[in-house]
Enzyme design. Structure first.
Site, mmCIF file in Angstrom:
data_model
loop_
_atom_site.group_PDB
_atom_site.id
_atom_site.type_symbol
_atom_site.label_atom_id
_atom_site.label_comp_id
_atom_site.label_asym_id
_atom_site.label_seq_id
_atom_site.Cartn_x
_atom_site.Cartn_y
_atom_site.Cartn_z
ATOM 1 N N HIS A 72 0.773 -1.389 -0.010
ATOM 2 C CA HIS A 72 -0.103 -0.175 0.126
ATOM 3 C C HIS A 72 0.941 1.178 -0.566
ATOM 4 O O HIS A 72 1.016 1.636 0.931
ATOM 5 C CB HIS A 72 -0.575 -0.159 1.486
ATOM 6 C CG HIS A 72 -2.295 -1.360 1.143
ATOM 7 N ND1 HIS A 72 -3.066 -1.045 0.292
ATOM 8 C CD2 HIS A 72 -1.599 -1.860 2.397
ATOM 9 C CE1 HIS A 72 -3.849 -2.236 0.206
ATOM 10 N NE2 HIS A 72 -2.904 -2.913 1.838
ATOM 11 N N HIS A 76 -1.683 2.396 -6.471
ATOM 12 C CA HIS A 76 -1.766 0.627 -5.683
ATOM 13 C C HIS A 76 -3.120 0.808 -5.942
ATOM 14 O O HIS A 76 -3.925 1.663 -5.517
ATOM 15 C CB HIS A 76 -0.936 0.591 -4.433
ATOM 16 C CG HIS A 76 -1.366 1.621 -3.397
ATOM 17 N ND1 HIS A 76 -1.465 2.496 -2.758
ATOM 18 C CD2 HIS A 76 -2.671 0.883 -2.135
ATOM 19 C CE1 HIS A 76 -2.764 2.896 -2.337
ATOM 20 N NE2 HIS A 76 -2.832 1.721 -1.713
ATOM 21 N N ASP A 78 -6.498 -1.474 -3.997
ATOM 22 C CA ASP A 78 -6.693 -1.669 -2.316
ATOM 23 C C ASP A 78 -8.066 -2.462 -2.916
ATOM 24 O O ASP A 78 -8.608 -2.673 -3.417
ATOM 25 C CB ASP A 78 -7.720 -0.505 -1.485
ATOM 26 C CG ASP A 78 -6.658 -0.049 -0.110
ATOM 27 O OD1 ASP A 78 -6.020 -0.097 -0.857
ATOM 28 O OD2 ASP A 78 -6.633 0.960 0.054
ATOM 29 N N HIS A 82 -8.816 -6.015 2.119
ATOM 30 C CA HIS A 82 -8.221 -4.598 2.966
ATOM 31 C C HIS A 82 -9.335 -5.063 4.293
ATOM 32 O O HIS A 82 -7.977 -4.604 5.045
ATOM 33 C CB HIS A 82 -7.710 -3.300 1.614
ATOM 34 C CG HIS A 82 -6.777 -3.292 2.870
ATOM 35 N ND1 HIS A 82 -5.638 -2.958 3.813
ATOM 36 C CD2 HIS A 82 -6.146 -1.747 2.584
ATOM 37 C CE1 HIS A 82 -5.342 -2.529 4.064
ATOM 38 N NE2 HIS A 82 -5.585 -1.182 3.458
ATOM 39 N N HIS A 206 -13.641 2.555 3.501
ATOM 40 C CA HIS A 206 -12.438 1.322 2.732
ATOM 41 C C HIS A 206 -13.848 0.133 3.481
ATOM 42 O O HIS A 206 -13.726 -1.132 2.576
ATOM 43 C CB HIS A 206 -11.312 1.342 3.658
ATOM 44 C CG HIS A 206 -10.465 1.595 2.932
ATOM 45 N ND1 HIS A 206 -9.412 3.186 3.567
ATOM 46 C CD2 HIS A 206 -9.663 1.227 2.551
ATOM 47 C CE1 HIS A 206 -8.648 3.352 3.132
ATOM 48 N NE2 HIS A 206 -8.660 2.401 1.634
#
Length: 255
Positions: A72, A76, A78, A82, A206
């Protein structure tokens, strides 16, 4: 004669900046990986160590390097796993979720260090350009790429290990839910270090994206050069087995 024509075509392909179809061009959305690459304050940064560079005993030139870094950092991906147990790892994300029709939503005029991308930003774009179709890749331009690679301005802190003083834009939980579950997008991306804003402590964006198996692209570059719609994204990460993230080479295909 045919062989000569083929050779001429090959030579032309080697020098042309675009594809064979002159109406298509590619825009690199990737920051280079080098000693200036920005990583999360607690993660291993990029190191490139020279293994060999020069003439060998056999008289031919040979270059080889060793590198190491966190999954990370820099430009990049995720993977959903994650922040969501049991969801896709890097190597299990379908290519159809990494390559496809994309749109760009520009919030750079209103973004500030603690800015949260909201549903109203998405709906304002949709009012002008139409509803975001299912399976779209949605990129957000916050303007933060202009601070790269200045750690202090890009992250909010340049101190290794300091996660308390991070300040940069990210997604609100409501926007993440809207994109994931109402619009059912395949992937999202932005030009900041994280899907969540710098001061987040629970990383709700996230979690929501991960639960919906939506891949996230972070630390994107050149978003200012993209149109609002009418382009494709090709995002191919290093295929790390069971990886939670990976370095990403991502390009936009424009007509």
């Amino acid at each position: 004669m045919r062989a000569l024509l083929s050779l001429t075509l090959i030579c032309l392909l080697e020098v042309l900046p675009f594809s064979v179809n002159a109406e298509i061009r590619y825009l690199d959305l990737t920051h280079p990986f080098d000693e200036t690459t920005i990583y999360w304050p607690t993660d291993l940064t990029f190191h490139l160590d020279e293994n060999h560079k020069g003439l060998t005993k056999g008289g031919y030139w040979y270059e080889s390097n060793n590198y190491r870094a966190s999954e990370h950092g820099g430009t990049h991906v995720d993977a959903p796993v994650h922040f969501s147990k049991g969801k896709w790892t890097v190597d299990s994300i379908p290519l159809s979720h990494l390559i496809g029709t994309a749109v760009k939503i520009d919030v750079s005029k209103k973004a500030h260090p603690d800015f949260l991308i909201g549903i109203k930003d998405i709906k304002a774009w949709e009012k002008r350009h139409g509803l975001i179709p299912e399976g779209t890749i949605v990129l957000f331009a916050t303007g933060w790429e202009k601070f790269w690679p200045d750690k202090k301005r890009y992250l909010g802190s340049e101190i290794t290990g300091d996660t308390a003083n991070l300040h940069f834009p990210g997604f609100s939980a409501q926007a993440a839910d809207y994109l994931s579950n109402s619009r059912k997008v395949h992937a999202v991306g932005l030009d900041t270090p994280s899907l969540d804003y710098g001061q987040s402590r629970d990383f709700k964006a996230h979690q929501i994206f991960g639960a919906a198996n939506v891949a996230g692209f972070e630390n994107l570059h050149n978003l200012t050069h993209l149109p609002a719609k009418g382009f494709r994204v090709i995002a191919l990460p290093m295929k790390i087995g069971r990886g939670s993230g990976a370095p990403l080479r991502i390009v936009a295909e424009l007509k």
